[in-house]
Design a protein around this motif. Structure first.
Motif, PDB file in Angstrom:
ATOM      1  N   LYS A 104      31.601  81.337  65.337  1.00 10.68           N
ATOM      2  CA  LYS A 104      29.900  82.293  65.685  1.00 10.68           C
ATOM      3  C   LYS A 104      29.233  80.363  64.511  1.00 10.68           C
ATOM      4  O   LYS A 104      28.287  81.098  63.211  1.00 10.68           O
ATOM      5  CB  LYS A 104      29.550  83.026  63.874  1.00 10.68           C
ATOM      6  N   VAL A 105      29.726  79.730  63.508  1.00  8.04           N
ATOM      7  CA  VAL A 105      29.961  78.018  62.975  1.00  8.04           C
ATOM      8  C   VAL A 105      29.341  77.378  63.529  1.00  8.04           C
ATOM      9  O   VAL A 105      29.989  76.950  64.631  1.00  8.04           O
ATOM     10  CB  VAL A 105      30.874  78.308  61.818  1.00  8.04           C
ATOM     11  N   SER A 106      28.054  77.270  63.517  1.00  2.92           N
ATOM     12  CA  SER A 106      27.158  75.540  64.208  1.00  2.92           C
ATOM     13  C   SER A 106      28.010  74.109  63.002  1.00  2.92           C
ATOM     14  O   SER A 106      27.658  74.837  62.168  1.00  2.92           O
ATOM     15  CB  SER A 106      26.354  75.971  63.749  1.00  2.92           C
ATOM     16  N   ILE A 107      28.043  73.445  64.139  1.00  2.00           N
ATOM     17  CA  ILE A 107      28.553  72.576  62.837  1.00  2.00           C
ATOM     18  C   ILE A 107      28.325  71.213  63.401  1.00  2.00           C
ATOM     19  O   ILE A 107      27.870  71.088  64.860  1.00  2.00           O
ATOM     20  CB  ILE A 107      30.527  72.040  63.148  1.00  2.00           C
ATOM     21  N   ASP A 108      28.017  70.177  63.155  1.00  2.00           N
ATOM     22  CA  ASP A 108      26.870  69.388  63.459  1.00  2.00           C
ATOM     23  C   ASP A 108      28.141  68.009  63.633  1.00  2.00           C
ATOM     24  O   ASP A 108      29.046  67.587  62.323  1.00  2.00           O
ATOM     25  CB  ASP A 108      26.030  68.325  62.486  1.00  2.00           C
ATOM     26  N   VAL A 109      27.525  67.435  64.715  1.00  2.00           N
ATOM     27  CA  VAL A 109      29.177  65.906  64.984  1.00  2.00           C
ATOM     28  C   VAL A 109      28.194  64.599  65.003  1.00  2.00           C
ATOM     29  O   VAL A 109      27.338  64.741  65.899  1.00  2.00           O
ATOM     30  CB  VAL A 109      29.497  66.090  66.365  1.00  2.00           C
ATOM     31  N   PRO A 110      28.282  63.910  63.896  1.00  2.00           N
ATOM     32  CA  PRO A 110      27.970  62.814  63.481  1.00  2.00           C
ATOM     33  C   PRO A 110      28.410  61.374  64.005  1.00  2.00           C
ATOM     34  O   PRO A 110      29.662  61.451  64.781  1.00  2.00           O
ATOM     35  CB  PRO A 110      28.361  62.260  62.252  1.00  2.00           C
ATOM     36  N   ALA A 111      27.563  60.493  64.639  1.00  2.00           N
ATOM     37  CA  ALA A 111      27.971  59.837  65.079  1.00  2.00           C
ATOM     38  C   ALA A 111      29.284  58.765  64.279  1.00  2.00           C
ATOM     39  O   ALA A 111      28.934  58.389  63.203  1.00  2.00           O
ATOM     40  CB  ALA A 111      26.926  58.522  65.399  1.00  2.00           C
ATOM     41  N   PRO A 112      30.104  58.587  64.914  1.00  2.00           N
ATOM     42  CA  PRO A 112      31.640  57.642  64.484  1.00  2.00           C
ATOM     43  C   PRO A 112      30.722  55.679  63.662  1.00  2.00           C
ATOM     44  O   PRO A 112      31.710  55.741  62.890  1.00  2.00           O
ATOM     45  CB  PRO A 112      32.634  57.889  65.023  1.00  2.00           C
ATOM     46  N   VAL A 113      30.399  55.132  64.579  1.00  2.00           N
ATOM     47  CA  VAL A 113      30.207  54.121  64.076  1.00  2.00           C
ATOM     48  C   VAL A 113      28.602  53.670  65.019  1.00  2.00           C
ATOM     49  O   VAL A 113      28.051  54.498  65.376  1.00  2.00           O
ATOM     50  CB  VAL A 113      31.012  53.260  64.795  1.00  2.00           C
ATOM     51  N   THR A 114      27.798  52.767  64.342  1.00  2.00           N
ATOM     52  CA  THR A 114      26.232  52.739  65.482  1.00  2.00           C
ATOM     53  C   THR A 114      26.751  51.761  66.503  1.00  2.00           C
ATOM     54  O   THR A 114      27.795  51.487  66.488  1.00  2.00           O
ATOM     55  CB  THR A 114      25.527  51.709  63.417  1.00  2.00           C
ATOM     56  N   GLY A 115      25.970  51.929  67.218  1.00  2.00           N
ATOM     57  CA  GLY A 115      25.853  51.706  68.564  1.00  2.00           C
ATOM     58  C   GLY A 115      25.768  52.302  69.774  1.00  2.00           C
ATOM     59  O   GLY A 115      24.346  52.926  68.808  1.00  2.00           O
TER      60      GLY A 115
ATOM     61  N   LEU B 232      35.206  73.765  74.744  1.00  2.00           N
ATOM     62  CA  LEU B 232      36.053  72.233  74.732  1.00  2.00           C
ATOM     63  C   LEU B 232      36.539  72.543  73.272  1.00  2.00           C
ATOM     64  O   LEU B 232      36.908  73.734  72.574  1.00  2.00           O
ATOM     65  CB  LEU B 232      35.393  71.105  73.753  1.00  2.00           C
ATOM     66  N   THR B 233      37.926  71.950  72.882  1.00  2.00           N
ATOM     67  CA  THR B 233      39.372  72.720  72.517  1.00  2.00           C
ATOM     68  C   THR B 233      39.575  71.055  70.997  1.00  2.00           C
ATOM     69  O   THR B 233      38.659  70.118  70.888  1.00  2.00           O
ATOM     70  CB  THR B 233      40.568  72.626  73.092  1.00  2.00           C
ATOM     71  N   ARG B 234      40.353  71.860  70.309  1.00  2.00           N
ATOM     72  CA  ARG B 234      40.282  71.091  69.441  1.00  2.00           C
ATOM     73  C   ARG B 234      40.695  68.969  69.603  1.00  2.00           C
ATOM     74  O   ARG B 234      39.463  67.610  69.101  1.00  2.00           O
ATOM     75  CB  ARG B 234      41.656  70.957  67.804  1.00  2.00           C
ATOM     76  N   GLU B 235      41.515  68.995  70.753  1.00  2.00           N
ATOM     77  CA  GLU B 235      42.201  67.828  71.072  1.00  2.00           C
ATOM     78  C   GLU B 235      40.851  67.101  72.659  1.00  2.00           C
ATOM     79  O   GLU B 235      41.369  65.880  72.285  1.00  2.00           O
ATOM     80  CB  GLU B 235      42.909  67.825  72.184  1.00  2.00           C
ATOM     81  N   ASP B 236      39.789  67.759  72.713  1.00  2.00           N
ATOM     82  CA  ASP B 236      38.930  67.254  73.145  1.00  2.00           C
ATOM     83  C   ASP B 236      37.859  65.863  72.802  1.00  2.00           C
ATOM     84  O   ASP B 236      37.909  65.922  71.445  1.00  2.00           O
ATOM     85  CB  ASP B 236      37.701  68.108  73.805  1.00  2.00           C
ATOM     86  N   VAL B 237      37.619  64.658  73.339  1.00  2.00           N
ATOM     87  CA  VAL B 237      36.721  63.570  73.195  1.00  2.00           C
ATOM     88  C   VAL B 237      35.236  64.912  73.667  1.00  2.00           C
ATOM     89  O   VAL B 237      35.547  65.191  74.851  1.00  2.00           O
ATOM     90  CB  VAL B 237      37.031  62.732  74.136  1.00  2.00           C
ATOM     91  N   LEU B 238      34.508  64.628  72.541  1.00  2.00           N
ATOM     92  CA  LEU B 238      32.879  64.764  73.282  1.00  2.00           C
ATOM     93  C   LEU B 238      31.902  63.650  73.746  1.00  2.00           C
ATOM     94  O   LEU B 238      31.164  64.326  74.541  1.00  2.00           O
ATOM     95  CB  LEU B 238      31.719  65.024  72.235  1.00  2.00           C
ATOM     96  N   ALA B 239      32.371  63.020  73.711  1.00  2.00           N
ATOM     97  CA  ALA B 239      31.624  61.564  74.006  1.00  2.00           C
ATOM     98  C   ALA B 239      32.128  60.608  73.296  1.00  2.00           C
ATOM     99  O   ALA B 239      33.775  60.078  72.620  1.00  2.00           O
ATOM    100  CB  ALA B 239      30.329  61.065  73.400  1.00  2.00           C
ATOM    101  N   TYR B 240      31.150  58.977  74.347  1.00  2.00           N
ATOM    102  CA  TYR B 240      32.320  57.536  73.188  1.00  2.00           C
ATOM    103  C   TYR B 240      30.967  57.250  73.147  1.00  2.00           C
ATOM    104  O   TYR B 240      29.892  56.921  73.871  1.00  2.00           O
ATOM    105  CB  TYR B 240      32.940  56.405  74.862  1.00  2.00           C
ATOM    106  N   VAL B 241      31.244  56.107  71.747  1.00  2.00           N
ATOM    107  CA  VAL B 241      29.972  55.011  71.441  1.00  2.00           C
ATOM    108  C   VAL B 241      30.105  53.460  71.048  1.00  2.00           C
ATOM    109  O   VAL B 241      31.498  53.235  71.166  1.00  2.00           O
ATOM    110  CB  VAL B 241      29.634  55.433  70.522  1.00  2.00           C
ATOM    111  N   ALA B 242      29.774  53.008  71.939  1.00  2.00           N
ATOM    112  CA  ALA B 242      30.483  51.560  72.525  1.00  2.00           C
ATOM    113  C   ALA B 242      28.942  50.735  70.781  1.00  2.00           C
ATOM    114  O   ALA B 242      28.187  50.634  70.678  1.00  2.00           O
ATOM    115  CB  ALA B 242      30.179  50.875  73.540  1.00  2.00           C
ATOM    116  N   PRO B 243      30.561  50.137  69.321  1.00  2.00           N
ATOM    117  CA  PRO B 243      29.496  49.443  68.602  1.00  2.00           C
ATOM    118  C   PRO B 243      28.935  48.773  69.593  1.00  2.00           C
ATOM    119  O   PRO B 243      29.406  47.336  69.521  1.00  2.00           O
ATOM    120  CB  PRO B 243      30.989  49.243  67.726  1.00  2.00           C
ATOM    121  N   GLY B 244      27.866  48.488  68.234  1.00  2.00           N
ATOM    122  CA  GLY B 244      27.066  46.944  68.113  1.00  2.00           C
ATOM    123  C   GLY B 244      25.889  47.369  67.966  1.00  2.00           C
ATOM    124  O   GLY B 244      25.226  48.293  67.395  1.00  2.00           O
TER     125      GLY B 244
END
Length: 88
Positions: free
Chosen positions: A52-63, A76-88
């Motif tokens: 019941k707690v909402s958490i904002d997930v930030p982009a780890p890098v610009t890209g 999802l669980t703690r071990e999961d990956v939500l997405a991928y960002v290509a830096p640039g």
């Protein structure tokens, strides 16, 4: 190998609260960014909910947000990956 090696994972573990059990699950509530869109480091790209707690997930890098691995309403669980960002 391909250019996918340069991708940076948006990992659930990076925002998972320390006081939440490892076996708990979260749910992706909303994606604010779409695949193919440029994102800035620190920009909120999605929101997850744990106990019941909402958490904002930030982009780890610009890209470019190149892949969303867990869509809205996905668990999802703690071990999961939500997405991928290509830096640039």
């Amino acid at each position: 190998m391909s250019g996918t090696d340069d991708r940076v994972a948006v990992a659930a573990s990076d925002v998972w609260p320390e006081d939440v059990e490892d076996d708990e699950t979260a749910v992706v509530v909303n994606w604010f960014a779409r695949e193919g869109r440029r994102v800035e480091e620190g920009e909120t790209i999605c929101e997850i909910q744990i106990e019941k707690v909402s958490i904002d997930v930030p982009a780890p890098v610009t890209g470019e947000l190149v892949a969303i691995e867990r869509g809205e309403d996905a668990e999802l669980t703690r071990e999961d990956v939500l997405a991928y960002v290509a830096p640039g």
